[in-house]
Design a protein around this motif. Structure first.
Motif, PDB file in Angstrom:
ATOM      1  N   TRP A 184      11.426  -9.471   2.539  1.00  0.00           N
ATOM      2  CA  TRP A 184      11.930  -8.938   3.507  1.00  0.00           C
ATOM      3  C   TRP A 184      12.510  -7.889   4.563  1.00  0.00           C
ATOM      4  O   TRP A 184      14.037  -7.592   3.523  1.00  0.00           O
ATOM      5  CB  TRP A 184      12.107 -10.902   4.405  1.00  0.00           C
ATOM      6  N   ALA A 207       7.117 -16.129   1.221  1.00  0.00           N
ATOM      7  CA  ALA A 207       6.599 -14.861   1.488  1.00  0.00           C
ATOM      8  C   ALA A 207       5.920 -14.535   2.321  1.00  0.00           C
ATOM      9  O   ALA A 207       5.149 -14.900   3.564  1.00  0.00           O
ATOM     10  CB  ALA A 207       5.420 -14.805   0.248  1.00  0.00           C
ATOM     11  N   TRP A 209       4.392 -12.072   5.407  1.00  0.00           N
ATOM     12  CA  TRP A 209       2.684 -11.330   5.499  1.00  0.00           C
ATOM     13  C   TRP A 209       1.945 -10.397   6.479  1.00  0.00           C
ATOM     14  O   TRP A 209       2.973 -11.180   7.683  1.00  0.00           O
ATOM     15  CB  TRP A 209       1.816 -12.660   5.546  1.00  0.00           C
ATOM     16  N   ARG A 212      -4.130  -6.748   6.900  1.00  0.00           N
ATOM     17  CA  ARG A 212      -4.636  -5.217   6.205  1.00  0.00           C
ATOM     18  C   ARG A 212      -5.969  -5.354   6.506  1.00  0.00           C
ATOM     19  O   ARG A 212      -6.631  -6.191   6.186  1.00  0.00           O
ATOM     20  CB  ARG A 212      -3.750  -5.079   4.565  1.00  0.00           C
ATOM     21  N   GLN A 282      -8.892 -14.069   7.671  1.00  0.00           N
ATOM     22  CA  GLN A 282      -8.409 -15.391   7.207  1.00  0.00           C
ATOM     23  C   GLN A 282      -8.863 -15.768   7.992  1.00  0.00           C
ATOM     24  O   GLN A 282      -9.689 -15.332   8.932  1.00  0.00           O
ATOM     25  CB  GLN A 282      -7.051 -15.250   7.686  1.00  0.00           C
ATOM     26  N   ARG A 333      -3.335 -21.562  12.704  1.00  0.00           N
ATOM     27  CA  ARG A 333      -2.299 -19.969  12.466  1.00  0.00           C
ATOM     28  C   ARG A 333      -2.560 -19.433  13.972  1.00  0.00           C
ATOM     29  O   ARG A 333      -2.323 -18.177  13.687  1.00  0.00           O
ATOM     30  CB  ARG A 333      -2.769 -19.790  11.107  1.00  0.00           C
ATOM     31  N   ILE A 336       0.272 -17.064  13.545  1.00  0.00           N
ATOM     32  CA  ILE A 336       0.205 -15.318  13.614  1.00  0.00           C
ATOM     33  C   ILE A 336      -1.433 -14.554  14.787  1.00  0.00           C
ATOM     34  O   ILE A 336      -0.888 -13.672  15.025  1.00  0.00           O
ATOM     35  CB  ILE A 336      -0.392 -15.217  11.882  1.00  0.00           C
ATOM     36  N   ALA A 379       7.070  -9.009   9.628  1.00  0.00           N
ATOM     37  CA  ALA A 379       6.152  -9.810   9.205  1.00  0.00           C
ATOM     38  C   ALA A 379       6.593 -11.440   9.272  1.00  0.00           C
ATOM     39  O   ALA A 379       7.456 -11.840   9.927  1.00  0.00           O
ATOM     40  CB  ALA A 379       6.300  -9.893   7.374  1.00  0.00           C
ATOM     41  N   TYR A 380       5.111 -12.436   8.724  1.00  0.00           N
ATOM     42  CA  TYR A 380       4.739 -13.515   9.163  1.00  0.00           C
ATOM     43  C   TYR A 380       4.927 -14.478   8.043  1.00  0.00           C
ATOM     44  O   TYR A 380       4.898 -13.452   7.365  1.00  0.00           O
ATOM     45  CB  TYR A 380       3.436 -13.309   9.911  1.00  0.00           C
ATOM     46  N   SER A 382       3.453 -16.349   4.647  1.00  0.00           N
ATOM     47  CA  SER A 382       2.135 -16.245   4.076  1.00  0.00           C
ATOM     48  C   SER A 382       1.607 -17.824   4.260  1.00  0.00           C
ATOM     49  O   SER A 382       0.520 -17.421   4.844  1.00  0.00           O
ATOM     50  CB  SER A 382       2.742 -15.915   2.845  1.00  0.00           C
ATOM     51  N   ASP A 383       2.527 -18.414   3.901  1.00  0.00           N
ATOM     52  CA  ASP A 383       1.616 -19.962   3.596  1.00  0.00           C
ATOM     53  C   ASP A 383       2.901 -21.341   4.701  1.00  0.00           C
ATOM     54  O   ASP A 383       2.387 -21.989   4.697  1.00  0.00           O
ATOM     55  CB  ASP A 383       1.958 -20.736   2.518  1.00  0.00           C
TER      56      ASP A 383
END
Length: 703
Positions: A184, A207, A209, A212, A282, A333, A336, A379-380, A382-383
């Motif tokens: 991070w 984590a 995210w 990409r 996603q 989500r 995001i 970043a966001y 991930s989970d």
């Protein structure tokens, strides 16, 4: 309407609604078992007697000022309150003196004369101050503009009880723990608000995210209107786009290469087909926000449809039974995908006539923000969502996806602006400033108000929409500005924050046609009044259902928990900005669970299981619990139905319109009248994206 006539009508309305009057009287009374109530320590001030006051006592209710917004504030962002002062056992005033109430700032640099008071109930002028004291003094002049005589009673506003951390907490906060190697990068701090070093060292327990893309990605295009008639089909391709924002090349999401997505323009009653193709990395979906459509196409994975996996498609068939301004966005989500720009507006014109009155032209404006750090976008998780505490506040303001939006207008032109708040968490207080621009509020989520009102500023929570007419009378530059006051908890103060979202350059050419005459009138809307009058018999009955908004926390870092405990000693009705970005960023859905609770059954979130019959009219009282580690406002959205906002903190709303999203202030109660007319299983949830992802959702089933 002349003021005398309005006062007479208002008095008549009050006399007819005894239940509402009783609710007002209990704002600062002891709670009744089984009743959910506004937070007394946020909306009431206890007055204590000085030596001169003897056995006198009193309480000041900070009452809601009826209007189109559940949070009344000034253009500058100060909360507006109507004061209701109840006094007991004041001794008879000495000969030649009068008791007068005052509101003064702690430094006594601002003094507001509230008026002459006596034992019993006293209604005084409204005030708009950050922190203040209420004083009752004995004055020799009834017209005195400052207190000179002895003070008999005194009390402090809830905001004045906000205190900086003590030495122990400061010493803990000054220790910088070793940074974890988690991938991070830190979040940017808010200007003029300092953070403790240990707060700034916190990182999320997830984590990181960021999106990409394989291969070349084109630059985002501005949204284009798509006029769709009954039976037409629209292709929507969700995919990556690039934007240049704050000096960074940012990979975002859009529909059809446009960001925001295409503006869908259609007519009330039309049915269209939309084919969604998912070119993201996603799963996704489309929710048609505010539209009372067939439940099968509401766009909620796991409730109304399967998720649309990368590379897959889904067909939506959408009918528009109501005119108004709506929008579409993912329901997968959201923290995001919506934040990255996957949304667009829907403008539904009435089948006959004009919904809002004359205007020269119209513009749709989507308000949003994006969080950009030193190394680019933050970043966001991930989970699990980051920013689960307050929601993800951005530091770059966007209007229609642009950080520097601009437009032109002619002198005297009346422009209808459709405002939509697509931000994850930010509540805006926007105004048109400069020149002689004048703003009139004409509509909200599902159509027009019962009557038009002047609106110096517009308070718009996440997912809400408002419709305003703005007249530009003189050539020059007019800015669309957001003015709020953010809490600085480290020093216990309010910090003004101003952001210019865009500008309108007004030229000297006269607008044609001239609609100044109709603009200057505050029109009534008889068709809206007639429609709403059919539901008036339900207004004063007790609530059929109650819903409590609260939270649970577990496993928080020690410092975060200590500072939040201090924070819970007092809290504002609205969190306007990122007052503690480090703690907010590091708190994820693993440590926080936001809760909807049915107090009658004790069931929470997806276990509540409310069932209704088609055609039911349900009075729902929502209470937002303040006594949690970090109370916040919640924009509550109900899918597939419509409702009226009847009252805030027991005070009747005097200008109604159909809505699908309501901003519930911290510590407040809001009464809704829900028109349950659309069968199916429908989501009810907080529209702060991180709160939704952290559990704050349920469903209702309409047979």
């Amino acid at each position: 309407m002349p003021r005398t006539c309005y006062s007479a009508v208002y008095a008549l309305i009050l006399s007819l609604h005894t239940a509402t009057a009783a609710a007002q009287a209990t704002l600062c009374s002891p709670p009744v078992a089984g009743e959910i109530r506004p937070s007394r320590d946020l909306y009431c001030i206890d007055l204590s007697a000085t030596e001169r006051g003897g056995g006198a006592s009193g309480v000041v209710a900070l009452e809601y000022i009826p209007g189109p917004f559940t949070v009344p504030v000034t253009v500058e962002g100060y909360y507006r309150y109507a004061l209701r002062i109840t006094l007991r056992d004041l001794p008879p005033p000495p000969k030649g003196t009068t008791y007068i109430a005052w509101a003064v700032t702690p430094a006594m640099d601002v003094v507001r004369r509230l008026g002459v008071v006596t034992n019993g109930v006293n209604r005084t002028r409204e005030i708009a101050l950050d922190r203040f004291l209420v004083l009752i003094s004995a004055e020799t002049s009834r017209s005195s503009s400052e207190p000179h005589g002895p003070v008999l009673l005194r009390g402090e506003s809830p905001s004045n009880r906000m205190r900086p951390p003590d030495l122990y907490q400061l010493s803990l906060g000054a220790v910088m723990p070793p940074a974890e190697s988690s991938g991070w990068h830190g979040v940017p701090m808010t200007p003029h608000i300092r953070m403790l070093p240990s707060e700034m060292a916190l990182t999320p327990a997830a984590a990181p995210w960021l999106p990409r893309a394989d291969g070349a990605v084109g630059d985002a295009r501005s949204p284009q209107p798509r006029t769709l008639r009954d039976g037409d089909t629209l292709e929507l391709v969700a995919g990556p786009v690039r934007r240049s924002i704050a000096g960074n090349d940012v990979l975002m999401y859009g529909f059809n290469g446009e960001q925001p997505g295409p503006l869908i323009v259609t007519t009330q009653g039309a049915r269209i087909t939309v084919r969604l193709a998912n070119h993201l990395d996603q799963p996704t979906s489309i929710h048609w926000h505010g539209v009372r459509l067939d439940n099968r196409f509401d766009g909620v994975p796991g409730v109304t449809q399967p998720v649309v996996a990368p590379g897959d498609t889904f067909i939506y068939r959408v009918q528009f039974p109501d005119a108004g301004i709506y929008w579409y966005h993912p329901h997968q989500r959201e923290d995001i995908q919506q934040d990255l720009g996957l949304y667009g507006n829907i403008l539904v014109h009435p089948a006959g006539g004009d919904l809002y009155g004359p205007a020269n032209r119209e513009e749709t404006l989507i308000l949003d923000d994006l969080l950009i750090g030193d190394d680019g976008p933050v970043a966001y998780g991930s989970d699990t969502p980051t920013h689960a505490l307050m929601g993800r506040f951005g530091n770059v303001m966007l209007l229609n996806g642009e950080p520097h939006w601009s437009a032109r207008a002619h002198r005297g032109e009346v422009v209808r602006f459709y405002l939509t708040n697509a931000s994850n968490t930010r509540t805006w207080n926007v105004s048109f400033e400069g020149g002689s621009a004048k703003t009139k509020l004409v509509g909200t989520d599902g159509g027009a108000f019962e009557r038009e009102v002047w609106a110096p500023s517009v308070v718009i929570g996440p997912a809400e929409r408002y419709v305003v007419h703005v007249r530009f009378d003189t050539p020059g530059r007019v800015a669309l500005v957001n003015r709020v006051r953010v809490l600085d908890r480290l020093f216990g103060r309010f910090v003004p924050e101003t952001d210019t979202l865009g500008v309108i350059d007004v030229d000297s050419e006269r607008a044609h046609p001239d609609v100044a005459t109709s603009f200057d009138l505050l029109a009534q809307n008889p068709s809206v009044e007639k429609d709403i009058a059919r539901y008036a018999r339900y207004f004063d009955r007790p609530p059929d259902r109650q819903l409590l908004l609260t939270m649970e926390a577990h496993g928080l870092p020690f410092l975060s928990e200590r500072l939040m405990m201090l924070d819970s000693a007092w809290f504002a009705p609205v969190e306007w900005g990122a007052g503690m970005p480090g703690m907010n960023w590091s708190t994820t859905g693993k440590e926080l669970r936001w809760v909807l609770r049915d107090p009658a059954s004790g069931r929470e979130n997806m276990d509540i299981g409310w069932h209704f019959h088609r055609g039911d009219v349900i009075k729902l009282r929502i209470a937002n619990e303040r006594a949690v580690l970090h109370g916040m406002q919640h924009p509550i959205h109900l899918h597939g139905q419509r409702f009226l906002v009847l009252a805030v903190n027991g005070k009747r709303n005097d200008n109604l319109d159909w809505k699908d999203t309501v901003l519930v202030p911290s510590g407040a109660t809001v009464d809704l009248l829900v028109d349950v007319s659309n069968p199916g299983t429908w989501m009810l949830h907080c529209h702060i994206a991180e709160h939704l992802e952290a559990g704050m959702m349920t469903t209702i089933t309409v047979d």
